[in-house]
Design a protein around this motif. Structure first.
Motif, PDB file in Angstrom:
ATOM      1  N   THR A  37      -3.836 -12.476  -3.841  1.00  0.00           N
ATOM      2  CA  THR A  37      -4.037 -11.185  -4.499  1.00  0.00           C
ATOM      3  C   THR A  37      -5.021 -10.359  -3.695  1.00  0.00           C
ATOM      4  O   THR A  37      -6.076 -10.855  -3.317  1.00  0.00           O
ATOM      5  CB  THR A  37      -4.584 -11.364  -5.940  1.00  0.00           C
ATOM      6  N   ALA A  38      -4.656  -9.110  -3.450  1.00  0.00           N
ATOM      7  CA  ALA A  38      -5.559  -8.163  -2.785  1.00  0.00           C
ATOM      8  C   ALA A  38      -5.576  -6.870  -3.588  1.00  0.00           C
ATOM      9  O   ALA A  38      -4.525  -6.398  -4.023  1.00  0.00           O
ATOM     10  CB  ALA A  38      -5.113  -7.894  -1.358  1.00  0.00           C
ATOM     11  N   THR A  39      -6.765  -6.325  -3.787  1.00  0.00           N
ATOM     12  CA  THR A  39      -6.921  -5.028  -4.444  1.00  0.00           C
ATOM     13  C   THR A  39      -7.547  -4.086  -3.433  1.00  0.00           C
ATOM     14  O   THR A  39      -8.647  -4.342  -2.940  1.00  0.00           O
ATOM     15  CB  THR A  39      -7.807  -5.144  -5.702  1.00  0.00           C
ATOM     16  N   VAL A  40      -6.833  -3.018  -3.115  1.00  0.00           N
ATOM     17  CA  VAL A  40      -7.265  -2.087  -2.070  1.00  0.00           C
ATOM     18  C   VAL A  40      -7.333  -0.670  -2.635  1.00  0.00           C
ATOM     19  O   VAL A  40      -6.694  -0.365  -3.639  1.00  0.00           O
ATOM     20  CB  VAL A  40      -6.303  -2.126  -0.864  1.00  0.00           C
ATOM     21  N   PRO A  41      -8.119   0.212  -2.009  1.00  0.00           N
ATOM     22  CA  PRO A  41      -8.147   1.612  -2.432  1.00  0.00           C
ATOM     23  C   PRO A  41      -6.764   2.254  -2.263  1.00  0.00           C
ATOM     24  O   PRO A  41      -5.991   1.862  -1.383  1.00  0.00           O
ATOM     25  CB  PRO A  41      -9.159   2.262  -1.489  1.00  0.00           C
TER      26      PRO A  41
ATOM     27  N   MET B 241      -9.104 -10.821  -3.370  1.00  0.00           N
ATOM     28  CA  MET B 241     -10.022 -10.042  -2.582  1.00  0.00           C
ATOM     29  C   MET B 241      -9.947  -8.592  -3.040  1.00  0.00           C
ATOM     30  O   MET B 241      -8.866  -8.077  -3.289  1.00  0.00           O
ATOM     31  CB  MET B 241      -9.653 -10.101  -1.109  1.00  0.00           C
ATOM     32  N   THR B 242     -11.090  -7.971  -3.105  1.00  0.00           N
ATOM     33  CA  THR B 242     -11.161  -6.556  -3.457  1.00  0.00           C
ATOM     34  C   THR B 242     -11.887  -5.815  -2.345  1.00  0.00           C
ATOM     35  O   THR B 242     -12.921  -6.269  -1.864  1.00  0.00           O
ATOM     36  CB  THR B 242     -11.913  -6.373  -4.794  1.00  0.00           C
ATOM     37  N   PHE B 243     -11.338  -4.668  -1.965  1.00  0.00           N
ATOM     38  CA  PHE B 243     -11.895  -3.890  -0.867  1.00  0.00           C
ATOM     39  C   PHE B 243     -12.384  -2.543  -1.379  1.00  0.00           C
ATOM     40  O   PHE B 243     -11.685  -1.866  -2.136  1.00  0.00           O
ATOM     41  CB  PHE B 243     -10.830  -3.673   0.218  1.00  0.00           C
ATOM     42  N   ASP B 244     -13.588  -2.141  -0.950  1.00  0.00           N
ATOM     43  CA  ASP B 244     -14.126  -0.820  -1.281  1.00  0.00           C
ATOM     44  C   ASP B 244     -13.599   0.240  -0.325  1.00  0.00           C
ATOM     45  O   ASP B 244     -13.406   1.386  -0.700  1.00  0.00           O
ATOM     46  CB  ASP B 244     -15.651  -0.830  -1.242  1.00  0.00           C
TER      47      ASP B 244
END
Length: 66
Positions: free
Chosen positions: A20-24, A1-4
């Motif tokens: 997996t998480a991609t965060v600011p 998951m990717t978060f803006d």
């Protein structure tokens, strides 16, 4: 998951598979755990109101920043 936008409370769990998480970039209280895999977080634990919990039984756990 990717978060803006920075998530306030993120809870990710898997029994069989990668999490997996991609965060600011920012401050988060992070818990990253795996019973039978590797775990890595690019974010150091902080006393933040924003929380990330990522757990897997049979898979790797990654918390990434962008």
């Amino acid at each position: 998951m990717t978060f803006d936008n920075p998530p306030t409370n993120l809870d990710l769990r898997s029994r069989e598979g990668r999490v997996t998480a991609t965060v600011p970039r920012g401050a988060y209280a992070v818990t990253a755990e795996s019973k039978e895999g590797d775990h890595r977080s690019e974010i150091k634990d902080t006393d933040s109101t924003r929380t990330i919990v990522a757990r897997s039984t049979l898979g790797d756990v990654r918390i990434l920043t962008r």
